[in-house]
Design a protein around this motif. Structure first.
Motif, PDB file in Angstrom:
ATOM      1  N   ARG A 101       7.156  19.613 -14.360  1.00  0.00           N
ATOM      2  CA  ARG A 101       8.313  18.591 -13.811  1.00  0.00           C
ATOM      3  C   ARG A 101       8.195  19.195 -11.948  1.00  0.00           C
ATOM      4  N   LEU A 102       8.129  20.591 -11.959  1.00  0.00           N
ATOM      5  CA  LEU A 102       7.901  20.304 -10.665  1.00  0.00           C
ATOM      6  C   LEU A 102       7.085  20.485  -9.852  1.00  0.00           C
ATOM      7  N   VAL A 103       5.694  20.356 -10.311  1.00  0.00           N
ATOM      8  CA  VAL A 103       4.408  19.201  -9.753  1.00  0.00           C
ATOM      9  C   VAL A 103       4.804  18.068  -9.070  1.00  0.00           C
ATOM     10  N   GLU A 104       5.693  17.961 -10.409  1.00  0.00           N
ATOM     11  CA  GLU A 104       5.905  15.615 -10.205  1.00  0.00           C
ATOM     12  C   GLU A 104       7.058  15.960  -8.380  1.00  0.00           C
ATOM     13  N   VAL A 105       8.108  17.066  -8.719  1.00  0.00           N
ATOM     14  CA  VAL A 105       8.950  17.248  -7.489  1.00  0.00           C
ATOM     15  C   VAL A 105       7.845  17.134  -6.204  1.00  0.00           C
ATOM     16  N   ARG A 106       7.372  17.999  -6.111  1.00  0.00           N
ATOM     17  CA  ARG A 106       6.652  18.510  -5.151  1.00  0.00           C
ATOM     18  C   ARG A 106       6.076  17.279  -5.071  1.00  0.00           C
ATOM     19  N   ASN A 107       5.029  16.596  -4.832  1.00  0.00           N
ATOM     20  CA  ASN A 107       4.747  15.525  -5.345  1.00  0.00           C
ATOM     21  C   ASN A 107       5.569  14.129  -4.613  1.00  0.00           C
ATOM     22  N   LEU A 108       7.029  13.727  -4.867  1.00  0.00           N
ATOM     23  CA  LEU A 108       8.168  13.386  -4.399  1.00  0.00           C
ATOM     24  C   LEU A 108       8.039  13.604  -3.341  1.00  0.00           C
ATOM     25  N   VAL A 109       8.278  14.746  -3.103  1.00  0.00           N
ATOM     26  CA  VAL A 109       8.634  15.829  -1.506  1.00  0.00           C
ATOM     27  C   VAL A 109       7.646  15.311  -1.108  1.00  0.00           C
ATOM     28  N   GLU A 110       6.601  15.407  -1.122  1.00  0.00           N
ATOM     29  CA  GLU A 110       5.046  15.274   0.444  1.00  0.00           C
ATOM     30  C   GLU A 110       5.344  13.660   0.223  1.00  0.00           C
ATOM     31  N   THR A 111       5.540  13.097  -0.583  1.00  0.00           N
ATOM     32  CA  THR A 111       6.076  11.240  -0.368  1.00  0.00           C
ATOM     33  C   THR A 111       6.773  10.829   0.262  1.00  0.00           C
ATOM     34  N   LEU A 112       8.102  11.953   0.537  1.00  0.00           N
ATOM     35  CA  LEU A 112       9.259  11.365   1.298  1.00  0.00           C
ATOM     36  C   LEU A 112       9.031  12.357   2.107  1.00  0.00           C
ATOM     37  N   ASP A 113       8.154  12.749   2.790  1.00  0.00           N
ATOM     38  CA  ASP A 113       8.286  13.402   3.949  1.00  0.00           C
ATOM     39  C   ASP A 113       6.867  12.536   4.723  1.00  0.00           C
ATOM     40  N   LEU A 114       6.810  11.988   4.064  1.00  0.00           N
ATOM     41  CA  LEU A 114       5.300  10.322   4.503  1.00  0.00           C
ATOM     42  C   LEU A 114       6.869   9.676   5.129  1.00  0.00           C
ATOM     43  N   GLY A 115       7.753   9.408   4.018  1.00  0.00           N
ATOM     44  CA  GLY A 115       8.595   8.268   4.477  1.00  0.00           C
ATOM     45  C   GLY A 115       8.877   8.449   5.433  1.00  0.00           C
ATOM     46  N   LEU A 116       9.641   9.589   6.086  1.00  0.00           N
ATOM     47  CA  LEU A 116       9.750  10.665   6.744  1.00  0.00           C
ATOM     48  C   LEU A 116       8.864  10.216   8.601  1.00  0.00           C
ATOM     49  N   ALA A 117       7.557   9.802   8.085  1.00  0.00           N
ATOM     50  CA  ALA A 117       6.876  10.039   9.103  1.00  0.00           C
ATOM     51  C   ALA A 117       6.364   8.659   9.861  1.00  0.00           C
ATOM     52  N   VAL A 118       7.020   7.671   8.709  1.00  0.00           N
ATOM     53  CA  VAL A 118       6.794   6.231   9.303  1.00  0.00           C
ATOM     54  C   VAL A 118       8.308   6.129   9.997  1.00  0.00           C
ATOM     55  N   LEU A 119       9.175   6.320   9.914  1.00  0.00           N
ATOM     56  CA  LEU A 119      10.493   6.330   9.735  1.00  0.00           C
ATOM     57  C   LEU A 119      10.378   6.211  11.784  1.00  0.00           C
ATOM     58  N   ASP A 120      11.220   5.957  12.189  1.00  0.00           N
ATOM     59  CA  ASP A 120      11.102   5.476  14.041  1.00  0.00           C
ATOM     60  C   ASP A 120      12.507   6.427  14.510  1.00  0.00           C
TER      61      ASP A 120
END
Length: 159
Positions: A101-120
């Motif tokens: 489950r923690l691996v899944e959480v880390r994958n989610l954090v990476e996805t959320l970081d991507l979201g932050l990178a695309v937000l102005d």
């Protein structure tokens, strides 16, 4: 030949409650019932036929659930005479589940970081919502990793 324990009313209530718990976790009721029975049965290993008979489900359903629990690190196949597969609980299975489950959480954090990178930066409200979510899951991951370390230390100290 070892005589098998038969599930009585109290054991049946426990097994059924674990089935409901597993459903709430996103598993199947049969998965929870099988895992519960393997925790309390005597002998501690059971064949697919024995499990199917005791739990009142098809051998095919038990076989499918056994594969799922085995691949999740919760049960293991043990040597047995004849062609029947026997299974038992694996020590540390829940810690393994948390690690996955923690691996899944880390994958989610990476996805959320991507979201932050695309937000102005001109979208502060959206960034704040996304940052809060990312920070929560990043914190949860760190806390989960610490929990696993403390758990392992606790187990070592019990021996």
């Amino acid at each position: 030949m070892t005589e098998l324990a038969v599930m009585g009313p109290k054991e049946s209530e426990f097994v059924d409650r674990m089935g409901l718990y597993y459903e709430r976790l996103g598993g199947t009721r049969t998965m929870g019932r099988m895992y519960a029975w393997l925790m309390i049965c005597d002998p501690p290993h059971q064949s697919l036929t024995e499990l199917a008979g005791e739990l009142g489900v098809s051998k095919t359903a038990i076989s499918t659930v056994a594969r799922q629990l085995e691949s999740g690190g919760m049960i293991e196949r043990v040597p047995a005479p004849g062609r029947q597969h026997h299974y038992r609980i694996v020590s540390g299975g829940w810690a393994q589940v948390l690690q996955v489950r923690l691996v899944e959480v880390r994958n989610l954090v990476e996805t959320l970081d991507l979201g932050l990178a695309v937000l102005d930066d001109s979208l502060p409200e959206q960034r704040a919502r996304l940052e809060e979510t990312r920070d929560f899951f990043a914190f949860s991951n760190l806390d989960g990793m610490e929990l696993l370390k403390r758990w392992e230390e606790h187990r070592k100290n019990q021996d």
